[in-house]
Design an enzyme around this catalytic site. Structure first.
Site, short mmCIF file in Angstrom:
data_model
loop_
_atom_site.label_atom_id
_atom_site.label_comp_id
_atom_site.label_asym_id
_atom_site.label_seq_id
_atom_site.Cartn_x
_atom_site.Cartn_y
_atom_site.Cartn_z
N THR A 121 1.56 -0.84 -5.16
CA THR A 121 0.62 0.28 -5.13
C THR A 121 -0.12 0.33 -6.46
O THR A 121 0.50 0.28 -7.51
CB THR A 121 1.38 1.60 -4.90
OG1 THR A 121 2.10 1.51 -3.67
CG2 THR A 121 0.44 2.79 -4.85
N CYS A 179 5.89 1.85 -7.69
CA CYS A 179 5.86 0.79 -6.66
C CYS A 179 4.93 -0.34 -7.11
O CYS A 179 3.74 -0.10 -7.36
CB CYS A 179 5.38 1.37 -5.33
SG CYS A 179 5.19 0.15 -4.03
N GLY A 194 2.11 4.86 -7.73
CA GLY A 194 1.56 3.68 -8.40
C GLY A 194 2.32 3.30 -9.65
O GLY A 194 2.36 2.12 -10.03
N THR A 247 0.82 -1.21 0.00
CA THR A 247 0.00 0.00 0.00
C THR A 247 0.85 1.26 0.00
O THR A 247 2.04 1.22 0.27
CB THR A 247 -0.94 0.03 1.21
OG1 THR A 247 -1.99 0.94 0.94
CG2 THR A 247 -0.24 0.45 2.48
#
EC number: 3.4.25.2
Length: 181
Positions: free
Chosen positions: A172, A169, A166, A7
């Protein structure tokens, strides 16, 4: 500080002519090892009559336990964010069950933005940016640049920063939940 996979949670504070803007957002990806099991999880919520924003990184069940405990501390201390955070951290360090919980919280209200960890830390980062989770460093860097170089509202900075995280990673995704005060 240990970062949990799966996350990115980001909070941004911005002073404007109309007052302080506070936004907190997170992505929706949940992973089990290297497998994505859900892409639309809601890891951000409003607490204490909508006056506190909170998001989590880490084990989901552990985070919900911490949300419940934190909200109880907010009720007990009439919404005083820092005091509630310190009291939660004391319990987290001393309670045998809580001590095993693997999660971090990012919390914010109009007066402060904090990171709460199971190590007994209550941290108030500088510049009003809080970032946790595996994509936290990417989101933090993007938010810092946007906060310094644009007039974007806090919620838009959170949105754009989560998008950048996003892209970088693998834990994410692009499904975001963003709450504001």
């Amino acid at each position: 500080m240990e970062q949990y996979h799966g996350t990115t949670i980001l909070s941004v504070r911005r002073q404007t002519a109309d007052g302080i803007q506070v936004a907190l957002g997170g992505d929706g990806q949940v992973t089990l090892g290297n497998i994505v099991v859900k892409g639309t999880a809601r890891k951000v919520r409003k607490l204490y009559q909508g006056r506190v924003l909170a998001g989590f990184a880490g084990a989901t069940a552990d985070a919900f336990t911490l949300f419940e405990r934190f909200e109880a501390k907010l009720e007990k201390h009439q919404g005083q964010l820092t005091r509630a955070a310190i009291e939660l951290t004391k319990d987290w360090r001393t309670d045998r069950v809580l001590r095993r919980l693997e999660a971090m919280l990012a919390v914010a209200d109009h007066s402060a933005s904090l990171i709460i960890t199971g190590n007994g830390d209550v941290l108030e980062p500088e510049q009003g940016i809080v970032a946790i989770g595996s994509g936290g460093a990417y989101a933090h860097s993007a938010a810092k640049a946007l906060l310094s170089n644009t007039d974007l509202p806090a919620a838009e900075i959170v949105k754009k920063s989560l998008e950048i995280a996003g892209e970088l990673c693998i834990y994410t995704n692009m499904h975001h939940t963003i709450e504001t005060l």
